[in-house]
Scaffold this motif. Sequence first.
Motif, PDB file in Angstrom:
ATOM      1  N   PRO A 290      17.466 -16.354 -23.802  1.00  0.00           N
ATOM      2  CA  PRO A 290      17.477 -17.486 -24.080  1.00  0.00           C
ATOM      3  C   PRO A 290      16.243 -18.072 -24.462  1.00  0.00           C
ATOM      4  O   PRO A 290      15.167 -17.979 -23.836  1.00  0.00           O
ATOM      5  CB  PRO A 290      17.908 -18.076 -22.774  1.00  0.00           C
ATOM      6  CG  PRO A 290      18.664 -16.953 -21.844  1.00  0.00           C
ATOM      7  CD  PRO A 290      17.807 -15.819 -22.384  1.00  0.00           C
TER       8      PRO A 290
ATOM      9  N   GLU B  51      22.086 -11.828 -19.687  1.00  0.00           N
ATOM     10  CA  GLU B  51      21.726 -13.005 -20.029  1.00  0.00           C
ATOM     11  C   GLU B  51      22.293 -13.522 -21.397  1.00  0.00           C
ATOM     12  O   GLU B  51      22.788 -12.637 -22.183  1.00  0.00           O
ATOM     13  CB  GLU B  51      20.008 -12.936 -20.460  1.00  0.00           C
ATOM     14  CG  GLU B  51      19.280 -13.135 -19.497  1.00  0.00           C
ATOM     15  CD  GLU B  51      18.114 -11.884 -19.342  1.00  0.00           C
ATOM     16  OE1 GLU B  51      17.532 -11.349 -20.342  1.00  0.00           O
ATOM     17  OE2 GLU B  51      17.573 -11.789 -18.184  1.00  0.00           O
TER      18      GLU B  51
ATOM     19  N   TRP C 253      21.899 -25.943 -23.940  1.00  0.00           N
ATOM     20  CA  TRP C 253      22.318 -25.764 -22.543  1.00  0.00           C
ATOM     21  C   TRP C 253      22.347 -27.341 -22.050  1.00  0.00           C
ATOM     22  O   TRP C 253      23.355 -27.815 -21.466  1.00  0.00           O
ATOM     23  CB  TRP C 253      21.711 -24.910 -22.082  1.00  0.00           C
ATOM     24  CG  TRP C 253      21.385 -25.358 -20.305  1.00  0.00           C
ATOM     25  CD1 TRP C 253      20.208 -25.437 -19.816  1.00  0.00           C
ATOM     26  CD2 TRP C 253      22.496 -25.172 -19.148  1.00  0.00           C
ATOM     27  NE1 TRP C 253      20.415 -25.950 -18.511  1.00  0.00           N
ATOM     28  CE2 TRP C 253      21.463 -25.755 -18.201  1.00  0.00           C
ATOM     29  CE3 TRP C 253      23.538 -24.894 -19.032  1.00  0.00           C
ATOM     30  CZ2 TRP C 253      22.222 -25.828 -17.148  1.00  0.00           C
ATOM     31  CZ3 TRP C 253      24.301 -24.916 -17.858  1.00  0.00           C
ATOM     32  CH2 TRP C 253      23.679 -25.351 -16.810  1.00  0.00           C
ATOM     33  N   SER C 254      21.281 -27.878 -22.317  1.00  0.00           N
ATOM     34  CA  SER C 254      21.103 -29.563 -21.590  1.00  0.00           C
ATOM     35  C   SER C 254      21.892 -30.059 -22.482  1.00  0.00           C
ATOM     36  O   SER C 254      22.421 -31.127 -21.868  1.00  0.00           O
ATOM     37  CB  SER C 254      19.486 -29.803 -22.161  1.00  0.00           C
ATOM     38  OG  SER C 254      19.305 -31.124 -22.321  1.00  0.00           O
ATOM     39  N   TRP C 255      22.488 -29.826 -23.709  1.00  0.00           N
ATOM     40  CA  TRP C 255      23.219 -30.912 -24.425  1.00  0.00           C
ATOM     41  C   TRP C 255      24.530 -30.638 -23.988  1.00  0.00           C
ATOM     42  O   TRP C 255      25.180 -31.559 -23.705  1.00  0.00           O
ATOM     43  CB  TRP C 255      23.057 -30.881 -25.993  1.00  0.00           C
ATOM     44  CG  TRP C 255      23.975 -31.385 -26.873  1.00  0.00           C
ATOM     45  CD1 TRP C 255      25.130 -30.917 -27.287  1.00  0.00           C
ATOM     46  CD2 TRP C 255      23.779 -32.806 -27.186  1.00  0.00           C
ATOM     47  NE1 TRP C 255      25.722 -32.346 -27.926  1.00  0.00           N
ATOM     48  CE2 TRP C 255      24.920 -33.110 -27.796  1.00  0.00           C
ATOM     49  CE3 TRP C 255      22.909 -33.865 -26.869  1.00  0.00           C
ATOM     50  CZ2 TRP C 255      25.123 -34.491 -28.505  1.00  0.00           C
ATOM     51  CZ3 TRP C 255      23.103 -35.019 -27.584  1.00  0.00           C
ATOM     52  CH2 TRP C 255      24.170 -35.416 -28.389  1.00  0.00           C
ATOM     53  N   GLY C 256      25.154 -29.459 -24.335  1.00  0.00           N
ATOM     54  CA  GLY C 256      26.529 -29.292 -23.967  1.00  0.00           C
ATOM     55  C   GLY C 256      26.969 -28.503 -22.953  1.00  0.00           C
ATOM     56  O   GLY C 256      27.970 -27.818 -22.691  1.00  0.00           O
ATOM     57  N   GLY C 257      26.151 -27.724 -22.139  1.00  0.00           N
ATOM     58  CA  GLY C 257      26.333 -26.928 -21.167  1.00  0.00           C
ATOM     59  C   GLY C 257      26.682 -25.669 -21.506  1.00  0.00           C
ATOM     60  O   GLY C 257      26.653 -25.161 -22.572  1.00  0.00           O
ATOM     61  N   CYS C 258      26.912 -24.811 -20.485  1.00  0.00           N
ATOM     62  CA  CYS C 258      27.241 -23.520 -20.904  1.00  0.00           C
ATOM     63  C   CYS C 258      28.257 -22.815 -19.829  1.00  0.00           C
ATOM     64  O   CYS C 258      27.950 -22.658 -18.900  1.00  0.00           O
ATOM     65  CB  CYS C 258      25.953 -22.582 -20.496  1.00  0.00           C
ATOM     66  SG  CYS C 258      25.419 -21.367 -21.333  1.00  0.00           S
ATOM     67  N   SER C 259      29.430 -22.499 -20.463  1.00  0.00           N
ATOM     68  CA  SER C 259      30.527 -22.009 -19.397  1.00  0.00           C
ATOM     69  C   SER C 259      30.650 -20.682 -19.649  1.00  0.00           C
ATOM     70  O   SER C 259      30.391 -19.979 -20.741  1.00  0.00           O
ATOM     71  CB  SER C 259      31.768 -22.633 -19.907  1.00  0.00           C
ATOM     72  OG  SER C 259      31.999 -23.941 -19.391  1.00  0.00           O
TER      73      SER C 259
ATOM     74  N   ASP D 203      28.278 -19.656 -25.818  1.00  0.00           N
ATOM     75  CA  ASP D 203      29.206 -18.950 -27.073  1.00  0.00           C
ATOM     76  C   ASP D 203      28.137 -18.320 -28.024  1.00  0.00           C
ATOM     77  O   ASP D 203      28.525 -17.317 -28.681  1.00  0.00           O
ATOM     78  CB  ASP D 203      30.130 -20.008 -27.503  1.00  0.00           C
ATOM     79  CG  ASP D 203      30.301 -21.122 -26.526  1.00  0.00           C
ATOM     80  OD1 ASP D 203      29.940 -22.094 -26.564  1.00  0.00           O
ATOM     81  OD2 ASP D 203      30.938 -20.842 -25.574  1.00  0.00           O
TER      82      ASP D 203
ATOM     83  N   ASN E 111      18.331 -22.293 -27.238  1.00  0.00           N
ATOM     84  CA  ASN E 111      19.621 -22.070 -26.268  1.00  0.00           C
ATOM     85  C   ASN E 111      19.268 -22.920 -25.164  1.00  0.00           C
ATOM     86  O   ASN E 111      20.319 -23.731 -24.574  1.00  0.00           O
ATOM     87  CB  ASN E 111      19.603 -20.542 -25.787  1.00  0.00           C
ATOM     88  CG  ASN E 111      19.985 -19.919 -26.581  1.00  0.00           C
ATOM     89  OD1 ASN E 111      20.264 -20.001 -27.638  1.00  0.00           O
ATOM     90  ND2 ASN E 111      20.315 -18.404 -26.190  1.00  0.00           N
ATOM     91  N   THR E 112      17.915 -23.480 -24.751  1.00  0.00           N
ATOM     92  CA  THR E 112      17.888 -24.226 -23.721  1.00  0.00           C
ATOM     93  C   THR E 112      18.259 -25.630 -24.097  1.00  0.00           C
ATOM     94  O   THR E 112      18.778 -26.223 -23.326  1.00  0.00           O
ATOM     95  CB  THR E 112      16.423 -24.228 -23.347  1.00  0.00           C
ATOM     96  OG1 THR E 112      15.901 -22.942 -23.323  1.00  0.00           O
ATOM     97  CG2 THR E 112      16.192 -24.977 -22.162  1.00  0.00           C
TER      98      THR E 112
ATOM     99  N   GLY F  93      25.057 -13.968 -13.396  1.00  0.00           N
ATOM    100  CA  GLY F  93      23.934 -14.358 -14.293  1.00  0.00           C
ATOM    101  C   GLY F  93      22.948 -13.068 -14.546  1.00  0.00           C
ATOM    102  O   GLY F  93      21.904 -13.487 -14.938  1.00  0.00           O
TER     103      GLY F  93
ATOM    104  N   CYS G 131      25.250 -14.322 -21.933  1.00  0.00           N
ATOM    105  CA  CYS G 131      26.940 -14.169 -22.027  1.00  0.00           C
ATOM    106  C   CYS G 131      27.856 -15.410 -21.581  1.00  0.00           C
ATOM    107  O   CYS G 131      28.949 -15.411 -22.252  1.00  0.00           O
ATOM    108  CB  CYS G 131      27.438 -12.955 -21.238  1.00  0.00           C
ATOM    109  SG  CYS G 131      27.163 -13.014 -19.448  1.00  0.00           S
ATOM    110  N   GLY G 132      27.123 -16.296 -21.160  1.00  0.00           N
ATOM    111  CA  GLY G 132      27.987 -17.662 -20.999  1.00  0.00           C
ATOM    112  C   GLY G 132      28.127 -18.474 -22.307  1.00  0.00           C
ATOM    113  O   GLY G 132      29.047 -18.671 -22.883  1.00  0.00           O
TER     114      GLY G 132
END
Lengths: 543, 335
Positions: free
Chosen positions: B144, B108, B152-158, B113, B148-149, B105, B110-111
Amino acid sequence: MPGTILENLSGRKLSVLVTLLLACQIVCFLVGLIAPSPARTQGMLSTICVDENPENDNINRWFTKKCPKVIVLSNKKSITGLQANNLVFAVQMPLYDLDFSRWQQNLVGILQIDIVYQTEQKIVEPIIELTLDARLAYSDKTPDGGTTPWQYYAHAEEKRYMECTFDNTAVIGEEREGYPYNCTMVPLFELGCLYHDYYLMNLRLPYSESKNTNLGKVEDVYLHTIHMNGGFTKIWVGLKTFFFPLIVGIMVWFWKRVHQLNRTPALLEYVLVSLGGTLAFLNLPIEYLSLTFEMPYMLLLSDIRQGIFYAMLLSFWLIFAGEHMLIQDHGERNTIKMYWKHLSTIVIGCLCLLVFDLCERGIQLVNPFYSIWVTPIGTNLALSFIILAGISASLYFFFLCYMIWRVFKNISVRRSILPSMSQARRLHYEGIIYRFNFLMLATVICAAVTVISFILSQVAEGQNKWDENMEVELTSAIHTGVYGMWNVYICAMLMLYAPSHKQWPNEPICGEGEEVEFSRLPADANASEISSLTTFAAKANIE
Amino acid sequence: MVFLVLVVNVISASPLMKNPLRSYRSRSILPIPVGTSPSVVDSIAAGTQLAIEHCQHAFQWDRWNCPKSTFTRQHKLLPTRETAYAKAIVAAGIVYEITRNCSRGSIEGCGCDQSLGGPPTHLPNHIYIENSTELLSSLVQEVPNLQNTSKWSWGGCSDDPSYAIEIAQRFLNALDKDMKPAAYVARHNSKIGSETASFGEISRKLKERYRQSERLSYETVEKSMYVENTAKHEMMEKEVEGMESSLVYLEQSPDYCVLNTAEGISGTKGRMCSRNTNSTMAAERNSCRNLCKKCGYTVKRLKKTVSKRCNCTFEWCCEVKCDTCQENVDEFFCV
């Protein structure tokens, strides 16, 4: 005396209704396409901190990414003079300065422990018993942009089993040094709600004569987290919010109509209305509450709601098929008691699943690190539960298919007497049979999809716990599609099986083809029957 | 190019990898634009260091023993198979470290896309990155933001393994950005090394690829680079057929036996060799013959008493208690 709406609705109105319901079904599926995948995983590498006072029992000492002394286990220099009990693996969730949203609902943590080959520290037994001292803390954002200090959330010392193998053929001799073992992942925790913005895990691998002695050389610890996607929850809860008032409305309307009749409600009507009730309970969007309140029992609650719904749906189909097969011998009114043999199996099966669920999710309310999967016995037990559930689901499905087949056979036998009837009567029954067959087909499809999705979801739930190589991902569209299907199907059932108020003259009106209005025939007028088809079948049975 | 030299120098000056480097960097020795994620720079440094260590370990009994000069490029390197290996292992090291820092982590964005923005870039696009400042600007990470936030809340961050490869490639390709065959080969070899897996695995695989590396002629390579018939007249390049997963080189390796300061070769005179017949590595068993005798030197035996750590007890992390044992050993040198 009116029959059901299914029998009395005109072809045109019926086709409009069916088109509407189908459109609704398609929309549910399409809505799933815009949603992200239901869950997302994130792999996080732990920061290895040095705890200078491992004896200090203060539970509120937390190590974060920014702890004063960080080491790298692969670097021999940085670990000289340290002992296993000094090391703390710290993982802050989520990564990248983001924070959890309450829409993300729940969090599962799985450990991956990287062990490398060292000539002097070889793993002797492939099955390693791990002792994990795991602690969780939480923190929240403050309005001024800062964060609250870490607060204790949970702590447990747990045993887990991990299997590590080494590919002896691929690497030989000195090249083995530093080469990684192939180890299985270890489930660590499951949080029923994601109430706080940040979570912190501090993991210790305590070392003593009885703890972690068989562990090889650990180099890294990864924590993989799985959470629901906020977008998926929003769409899911949106669907529920849409269907909940709809189904409640239809139920009220249905029950009102039943009560307007001058007879007590029939068994099928009772079953239909309770099916609607369980669906309404499932639809009740209590997820909104989890946005404001901390509800760790959400997972358990939604499992229970889903379970009750499954039980009711499965019972409904049996009774529905049974009512049209006419199990009764003397033409007397059916009661629930007649089905006790069929229903008790469902109830027992569902109770088993409930007990299993309470064992895992219930205990997790107290200890989020608890898992039934960790011991070999527990894993086998859990696996056999899932396999058993899958088998009984398929058995149920075949039994249901058999019953429906008998219904069809029963009807086709009765059909053979149709030519002997008057034309009006024949058209009347043929139309009803055609509609009924269509509904039965929908029922079979619905049951098949339900059983398949049930098996798939059981497999999907188990997969990250017993085999990470298994790739079963149910896409959001399938989830919303199946959910929509239940709602659409039950709405349709409630509407089509509601008593009709149409009063028809004694002479049947015969039109052409689709436009035939299937009226009740005076001969069939019988206050105790809800549908002329059941009457017809029963009559034929007695004849 | 300058950048890598500095990175390597900084590392070799400090025995500990992480923290001294950070303080060094913050005194802005390196031309780092404001906003570049410090972790990207750290990862490149640490990755290079890791690559050097592994390379030197892997080649300790070979005539070419992976000298540091291979990585600093203080002089032009011949595009030999050794250079090919070095390019690949550095790429592997950098990818490995960036991947680690991503999953820690500390890099910043890089998870998710969206962090790199735009369509995925391919080799030819990087060739024209003008200088290292521009290169590093291209590595600048977005902090971020609100968008981005919500994403992240909508579809996450792999975690996205291709991100590390992308960054490493951008960096390394800019070091060899011209359109000469040697640069083409270097870019190709960096790509071979850019792989996400455990470093032990990659390093073993690369040694294997080194043994099976293929020599290309200058003509073949020139044919793989061509001017696109578009308005821009952009230079394009394609893979040489059949070489998609092999290390490639252009020049025969020079004689590593003799000292050649112009080429940065220190010769095998004075090198240690091993007569450990139990070793599973053929290179070690044959090292005295290979390093000394075949090069025209003689083997000299030195009897020595060394104190070693022995009878150690281990916990899962570390050695805890060891005895000190005196041991008589024979050491062999080429003279």
